[in-house]
Design a protein around this motif. Structure first.
Motif: not given
Length: 224
Positions: A69, A72-74, A115
């Motif tokens: 996370h 910035g990846r999924t 956040d």
């Protein structure tokens, strides 16, 4: 176990976002999972494949999820984008976010707190257990996904009936690849969502919000 009627039970269920660290016993886990096993399914194929994480494995998975996370990846198996919500669907989503933030005293412009709450999802909201729901692929997967939805509802109601609590988490499904890697789940099994659960923290009232439901006239059409 609660003696609540079914009418009361479905209204008592909440998506709880803070838990006590005390795990359920093996017998308690088995009782809940036995209930969920009786969920209906298309042609009785019972496609749900549940990977239940606790303890050190859950902690290891949490770290891997947070790392993906924060990078910035999924790694989802099924495409999903709530940016397409509009009309009453968008209104309901916005209402949920507003009520949750009000309960936690999170200001609209407090990005740091937002956040922080997002990261708590990857910590399973402090729950001692998380059930990660995988399934085989048949056709467009819609009917199989429907079976997993019914399984999840049965599991959540069983938890509520026994005085526990749970929360379904679509976000976990957005990181299916990481979960598959950490747990060694075969590639052909695809993840839809997860359910974090355990004993709710009775002092954390702001982490469980009653959102209510629309009247049935918004969703049901009657025909004579």
């Amino acid at each position: 176990m609660s003696t609540a009627s079914f009418h009361e039970l479905v209204r008592q269920r909440r998506s709880v976002r803070k838990y006590l660290p005390t795990p359920l016993s093996n017998d308690q886990l088995k009782e809940v999972l036995e209930d969920a096993q009786w969920s209906p399914s298309n042609c009785n194929i019972q496609p749900w494949q549940v990977h239940l994480v606790s303890g050190a494995t859950k902690d290891k998975l949490s770290e891997a999820l947070k790392a993906e996370h924060l990078a910035g990846r999924t790694s989802e198996d099924f495409w999903f984008d709530h940016a397409g919500y509009e009309g009453v669907y968008l209104e309901r989503m916005m209402h949920m976010g507003q009520k949750r933030n009000e309960a936690l005293n999170i200001a609209r412009d407090d990005q740091a707190r937002r956040d922080e709450e997002m990261l708590r999802q990857f910590e399973f909201f402090g729950a001692p257990h998380a059930a990660l729901l995988f399934m085989p692929v048949f056709g467009d997967s819609v009917r199989t996904a429907g079976d997993l939805g019914m399984y999840g509802q049965t599991l959540l109601l069983s938890l509520t009936a026994r005085g526990y609590a749970g929360i379904p988490q679509t976000l976990l499904g957005m990181h299916a690849g990481v979960i598959r890697e950490v747990l060694g789940v075969p590639e052909e099994m695809k993840m839809l969502y997860g359910i974090s659960f355990g004993h709710p923290d009775p002092e954390a009232t702001g982490y469980s919000v009653n959102l209510g439901r629309a009247p049935i006239s918004d969703n049901v059409r009657f025909y004579d």
